[in-house]
Design an enzyme around this catalytic site. Structure first.
Site, PDB file in Angstrom:
ATOM      1  N   THR A 205       0.578  -0.995   0.357  1.00 37.67           N
ATOM      2  CA  THR A 205      -0.163   0.097   0.369  1.00 37.67           C
ATOM      3  C   THR A 205       0.929   1.127  -0.111  1.00 37.67           C
ATOM      4  O   THR A 205       2.125   1.238   0.372  1.00 37.67           O
ATOM      5  CB  THR A 205      -1.088  -0.211   0.751  1.00 37.67           C
ATOM      6  OG1 THR A 205      -1.440  -0.905   1.281  1.00 37.67           O
ATOM      7  CG2 THR A 205      -1.392   1.680   1.575  1.00 37.67           C
ATOM      8  N   ARG A 233     -14.932  -6.606   0.026  1.00 41.08           N
ATOM      9  CA  ARG A 233     -14.544  -6.199   1.431  1.00 41.08           C
ATOM     10  C   ARG A 233     -13.325  -4.785   0.900  1.00 41.08           C
ATOM     11  O   ARG A 233     -12.899  -4.388   0.234  1.00 41.08           O
ATOM     12  CB  ARG A 233     -12.878  -7.656   1.344  1.00 41.08           C
ATOM     13  CG  ARG A 233     -12.619  -6.462   2.995  1.00 41.08           C
ATOM     14  CD  ARG A 233     -10.832  -5.894   2.465  1.00 41.08           C
ATOM     15  NE  ARG A 233      -9.584  -5.582   4.175  1.00 41.08           N
ATOM     16  CZ  ARG A 233      -8.976  -4.921   4.072  1.00 41.08           C
ATOM     17  NH1 ARG A 233      -8.334  -4.154   2.881  1.00 41.08           N
ATOM     18  NH2 ARG A 233      -7.817  -4.969   4.878  1.00 41.08           N
ATOM     19  N   GLY A 235     -10.989  -2.332   3.288  1.00 40.70           N
ATOM     20  CA  GLY A 235     -10.431  -1.860   4.628  1.00 40.70           C
ATOM     21  C   GLY A 235     -10.070  -0.490   4.765  1.00 40.70           C
ATOM     22  O   GLY A 235     -11.074   0.664   4.801  1.00 40.70           O
ATOM     23  N   GLY A 259      -5.901  -3.848   7.697  1.00 45.44           N
ATOM     24  CA  GLY A 259      -6.939  -2.959   7.414  1.00 45.44           C
ATOM     25  C   GLY A 259      -8.330  -2.760   8.393  1.00 45.44           C
ATOM     26  O   GLY A 259      -8.929  -2.106   8.961  1.00 45.44           O
TER      27      GLY A 259
HETATM   28  N1  ASP Z   1      -4.732  -1.449   4.587  1.00 49.22           N
HETATM   29  C1  ASP Z   1      -3.984  -2.250   3.693  1.00 49.22           C
HETATM   30  C2  ASP Z   1      -5.518  -2.753   3.616  1.00 49.22           C
HETATM   31  O1  ASP Z   1      -5.633  -2.986   5.083  1.00 49.22           O
HETATM   32  C3  ASP Z   1      -3.404  -2.756   2.810  1.00 49.22           C
HETATM   33  C4  ASP Z   1      -1.800  -2.980   3.600  1.00 49.22           C
HETATM   34  O2  ASP Z   1      -1.660  -1.133   4.011  1.00 49.22           O
HETATM   35  O3  ASP Z   1      -1.086  -2.913   3.166  1.00 49.22           O
HETATM   36  O4  ASP Z   1      -6.195  -3.051   3.010  1.00 49.22           O
END
Ligand code: ASP
Length: 338
Positions: A205, A233, A235, A259
Site C-alpha cells: 500500500t 471488502r 479496508g 486494515g
Molecule cells: N491497509 C491496507 C488494507 O487493509 C493494506 C496494506 O496496507 O497493506 O487494505
C-alpha cells in the site's frame, strides 16, 4: 604592531558590514514523507537488485512530491504527485501491481484529505480507474460526497474524464503467485479466520503526507487492499480517520497494515487527537498508537506522520516498511527496521 592594528581594523569593518546586512528571512519548512507498505520486509526476502529498485522508486516518488513543494506548490498536489509515481510502478500494491481478491480481480481503494479545510475524498472497490488517487481527489473537489464505492465510483471517475482501464491492466505475475499461495494457505472458504490475511500475503500500500510553504498539511493513501480479500471488502485506506487524516496545526497521517485493525482503532485520527488534545509530539502520539493500542489488539502495520512544524515519524511493528522523507535539509529512503 602595525599588522595587529590592520587586523583589528579589518575585523571591525567585517563586523560592521555584517551588522548592516539584513538577515535573510528564514525559509518556512516544507516536507514530504511517504510509505510503500509494511510487512515481512527483511534482507532475507529481498535481493540486492530488489532493494535497489525499491530505493530508486521511493526516491522518484519523494522527488516528484518535493518538486511541487519546492516551487511553492500545495501539499495536496505534492501527495498526489508522489502517489502517482508509486501507483504507476508494479513494485507497490496500488494501481498497477495491486493485489488480487479471492476471485482473481483487483478492487482498489484510495483517499485524500486537505488539512486546511478538512475536506476529504475517497473511492473504494474501484476496478477501472487507472489512478484511484485522482478519483479520490475528484470526489473531494467535484462531488458533494466524501466516499464513493464500487460501480458508482468507477462511473463518477469516467464522467470526470479520468483514464479508465480494463481490470487486467493491474495484473502482475508476482501478485498472482501471492494469491495462489494465499489460497493454498487459507482453509475452507477463506472467510472464517480473521487473521488469515495477516501473513505474508500483503504489503505494498502506498501513502504520502506533506507540508507546504503556507503551512498546509495533506495526507493521501492508495491500495489494492489485501491479497485474497473477499469480494466487496473495504479496508482502512479509503476510510478517513482510519487510514488517512490531516489537519493543519495538528498532523497528517497515512497508514498501512492490516486494515480491519486500523478501522477498529481509528488509527490516523487517534494519532492526531493525541497531538491536538494531549499536546503530544507526533512521535509520542504515533508510538503510543502503533506500539501500544495496535500491538495490544494484535494488529500489524505502520504509519507515516508529519507534524505542523515539519517533524516526521514513521513507526511500524512489522519487520520493515518501505518509506522515505525529504525536507529542505534531509533526504532518506529506508526499507527495514533498525
Ligand atoms: N491497509 C491496507 C488494507 O487493509 C493494506 C496494506 O496496507 O497493506 O487494505
Amino acid at each position: 604592531m602595525k599588522r595587529l592594528l590592520t587586523g583589528l581594523l579589518l575585523a571591525t569593518a567585517g563586523l560592521t558590514a555584517q551588522a548592516a546586512t539584513p538577515a535573510a528571512p528564514a525559509k518556512k519548512p516544507i516536507a514530504i514523507a511517504i510509505h510503500g507498505g509494511a510487512g515481512t520486509i527483511s534482507r532475507a526476502n529481498l535481493s540486492p537488485e530488489q532493494e535497489k529498485a525499491y530505493h530508486a522508486k521511493l526516491q522518484e516518488a519523494l522527488d516528484a512530491g518535493y518538486a511541487v513543494l519546492d516551487k511553492g506548490g500545495r501539499a495536496l498536489d505534492a501527495v498526489q504527485a508522489a502517489i502517482l509515481v508509486m501507483e504507476s510502478s508494479p513494485l507497490f500494491n496500488a494501481g498497477l501491481g495491486a493485489v488480487y481478491n479471492w476471485d482473481g480481480e483487483h478492487e482498489l481503494d484510495a483517499s485524500i484529505m486537505d488539512g486546511k479545510t478538512l475536506n476529504a475524498g475517497a473511492v473504494a472497490g474501484v476496478k477501472h480507474v487507472k489512478h484511484p488517487i485522482l478519483a479520490a481527489y475528484k470526489v473531494m473537489t467535484d462531488s458533494p460526497h466524501v466516499m464513493l464505492a464500487g460501480d458508482g465510483a468507477d462511473a463518477f471517475a469516467r464522467e470526470e474524464g479520468l483514464e479508465m482501464v480494463d481490470n487486467h491492466y493491474f495484473d502482475t505475475e508476482f501478485r498472482k503467485k501471492a494469491l495462489d499461495k494465499a489460497k493454498k494457505a487459507i482453509q475452507g472458504t477463506g472467510y472464517q479466520a480473521r487473521n488469515y490475511l495477516a501473513g505474508d500475503y500483503k504489503y505494498g500500500t502506498v501513502g504520502a503526507v506533506a507540508l507546504d510553504e503556507d503551512g498546509n498539511l495533506a495526507a493521501a493513501t492508495s491500495t489494492g487492499g489485501m491479497t485474497a480479500k473477499r469480494y466487496g471488502r473495504i479496508g482502512d485506506s479509503p476510510v478517513i480517520g482510519a487510514g488517512t487524516y490531516a489537519e493543519n496545526g495538528v498532523c497528517a497521517v497515512s497508514a498501512t497494515g492490516h486494515g480491519e485493525y486500523f478501522i477498529r482503532l481509528n488509527i490516523a485520527a487517534d494519532i492526531c487527537a493525541r497531538v491536538r488534545y494531549l499536546h503530544k509530539s507526533v512521535k509520542e502520539a504515533a508510538d503510543e498508537v502503533i506500539h501500544g493500542r495496535l500491538q495490544k489488539l494484535g494488529g500489524t502495520g505502520g504509519v507515516i506522520v508529519l507534524g505542523a512544524d515539519g517533524s516526521i515519524t514513521q513507526p511500524f511493528n512489522t519487520e520493515g516498511m518501505y518509506r522515505g522523507f525529504k525536507t529542505r535539509t534531509q533526504n532518506q529512503t529506508l526499507l527495514y527496521g533498525n
